[in-house]
Design an enzyme around this catalytic site. Structure first.
Site, PDB file in Angstrom:
ATOM      1  CG  HIS A  59      -5.644  -2.618   0.714  1.00  0.00           C
ATOM      2  ND1 HIS A  59      -4.978  -2.227  -0.429  1.00  0.00           N
ATOM      3  CD2 HIS A  59      -5.138  -1.867   1.732  1.00  0.00           C
ATOM      4  CE1 HIS A  59      -4.115  -1.276  -0.116  1.00  0.00           C
ATOM      5  NE2 HIS A  59      -4.189  -1.045   1.185  1.00  0.00           N
ATOM      6  CB  SER A 117      -0.927  -0.064   1.211  1.00  0.00           C
ATOM      7  OG  SER A 117      -2.096   0.641   0.926  1.00  0.00           O
TER       8      SER A 117
HETATM    9  C1  GCU Z   1      -5.394   4.815   1.603  1.00  0.00           C
HETATM   10  C2  GCU Z   1      -4.752   5.630   0.508  1.00  0.00           C
HETATM   11  C3  GCU Z   1      -3.943   4.739  -0.439  1.00  0.00           C
HETATM   12  C4  GCU Z   1      -2.960   3.907   0.345  1.00  0.00           C
HETATM   13  C5  GCU Z   1      -3.679   3.169   1.442  1.00  0.00           C
HETATM   14  C6  GCU Z   1      -2.774   2.424   2.418  1.00  0.00           C
HETATM   15  O1  GCU Z   1      -6.375   3.970   1.055  1.00  0.00           O
HETATM   16  O2  GCU Z   1      -5.760   6.310  -0.167  1.00  0.00           O
HETATM   17  O3  GCU Z   1      -3.234   5.522  -1.380  1.00  0.00           O
HETATM   18  O4  GCU Z   1      -2.252   3.052  -0.516  1.00  0.00           O
HETATM   19  O5  GCU Z   1      -4.399   4.079   2.240  1.00  0.00           O
HETATM   20  O6  GCU Z   1      -1.606   2.754   2.564  1.00  0.00           O
HETATM   21  O7  GCU Z   1      -3.311   1.549   3.119  1.00  0.00           O
END
Ligand code: GCU
Length: 418
Positions: A400, A259
């Site tokens: 995710h 992420s």
């Molecule tokens: C949020 C953000 C993303 C990121 C994510 C994370 O969703 O908008 O850009 O990748 O957090 O780091 O969990």
């Protein structure tokens, strides 16, 4: 209520942009027409047809990414000292060593401590290793109390035992599934991880804390380094240390991140060619995904909600993806010829899995200049069917997260290339 709103925002259900609701596009038919900026032409239009010319193109691209997106990180000119906090050479019935090393970065009268949680198999020879930042502290990757709870900025996440920015025992061991060190060790790899908040806090602190404090700036410039650049820079300082260690094969260090930390791993790999492999797990917008698709998360959404991740110069590209002189396939190409793996989760549409794949395809010609195959697929591979050239890619079931399935592919990919 605040926690509920924050949670809804995190899962992409409700996205506040200056008080308005941001509605992400998840419809392929509504992806705007776009043309990607050329990978193999210099900015002056001259074609790039060999490795030597790619070296020049590469330097040019790094500079554009620094100036327009992540900001330019300083050349490290301070001192690093290391201190062994504990070492257990008889970990897992003697199969492995586990230790914590505290690196202290000192410069300009300031210091920053980075605690590295290190695991390696006791094989009596140098081993390849994975290096990655963790979200909630090293104690979340340890079931016993030998690994201390960090005494530093922590994300405000109650479930992980860090409510009110105070980490606690509550988070202990909760993230072991995301860092399956027993599997990693049994496959002959080491693992080094550290808490990203020790490098730079994840909130708008005016860049006063963390490693930014080592380089006091006064007035910031449009291309001053921001948080993603700082997290990536911190990974390079860990690499400085790993180069001195006798258990690790420093030509075979795979930098990985999930992420926002996947975005940081990509930037670390782009700016520091000592990383022998780069792995982006669900990095999405500002990471592996093409910005011009504006599918799921967009540049505008990021710079309105989390502006401190990026340089100030990035703010002008809100809803103006087509004016950005680069796109993220060019970031991926900066890893060439080193092996690169990009992974998506099908339910993580916020991170635009298809945009991550198309970015790999568009980055592949840089690998071909080195006689290597980039990603060996032209269309998005079926679910749970990884493809592995010099660029590896999978889209797996689920959402995710950095899951054991992902690790299994990274280990196979590392076996193939290291
Ligand atoms: C949020 C953000 C993303 C990121 C994510 C994370 O969703 O908008 O850009 O990748 O957090 O780091 O969990």
């Amino acid at each position: 209520m605040k926690t509920l709103l924050a949670l809804l925002c995190m899962v992409g259900i409700l996205i506040p942009v200056y008080g308005q609701k941001f509605e992400p596009n998840y419809d392929e038919d509504k992806v705007p027409e776009y043309q990607l900026p050329s990978l193999l032409n210099m900015e002056n239009g001259k074609p790039v047809t060999n490795k030597r010319q790619w070296g020049k193109r590469r330097a040019e691209l790094v500079e554009i990414f620094e100036n327009e997106i992540y900001g330019k990180s300083p050349e490290w000119d301070g001192q690093i000292t290391s201190r062994l906090i504990f070492e257990n050479k008889d970990y897992l019935n003697g199969k492995a060593t586990r230790k914590v090393i505290r690196l202290t970065l000192a410069r300009a009268g300031e210091t920053v401590d980075l605690d590295l949680l290190v695991f390696y198999p006791n094989l009596g020879k140098k081993v390849p290793a994975f290096l990655g930042l963790n979200f909630y502290g090293n104690h979340t990757i340890s079931s016993d109390d030998q690994v201390a709870v960090p005494d530093t900025w922590v994300r405000n996440n109650e479930a992980m035992g860090s409510a009110n920015n105070k980490p606690s025992e509550k988070g202990r061991g909760l993230r072991i599934d995301n860092w399956p060190y027993e599997d990693i060790l049994s496959r002959g790899y080491g693992l080094v991880t550290l808490y990203y908040g020790q490098i730079d806090p994840d909130y708008a602190d005016g860049f006063k804390n963390g490693v930014h404090a080592l380089y006091p700036e006064g007035k910031r410039k449009p291309n001053s380094w921001a948080s993603i650049a700082a997290w990536g820079w911190g990974l390079s300082r860990v690499m400085d240390y790993l180069e001195e260690e006798d258990w690790v094969d420093d030509k075979k260090v795979a930098v990985l991140g999930h992420s926002r930390l996947g975005k940081a791993a990509l930037w670390a790999g782009a700016t520091d060619e000592r990383f022998g492999m780069v792995i982006s797990n669900n990095s999405g917008c500002g990471g592996a995904a093409l910005s011009r698709r504006a599918y799921g998360e967009t540049i505008g959404q990021m710079i309105n909600v989390i502006p401190y991740w990026f340089s100030d110069s990035f703010t002008v590209y809100d809803k103006k993806e087509n004016e950005l002189p680069v796109d993220q396939h060019q970031l991926l190409a900066l890893m060439a010829p080193r092996p690169l793996y990009v992974a998506s989760g099908v339910e993580d549409q916020w991170a635009d899995p298809k945009g991550e794949f198309l970015s790999c395809v568009a980055a592949s010609p840089a690998y071909e200049l080195f006689g290597k195959e980039g990603v060996p697929a032209e269309v998005l591979p079926p679910l749970d069917q990884p493809v592995m050239g010099s660029i590896g890619y999978h889209i797996r079931s689920g959402g995710h997260g950095l899951l054991p399935y992902d690790w299994k592919q990274y280990l196979d990919f590392a076996d193939k290339h290291f």
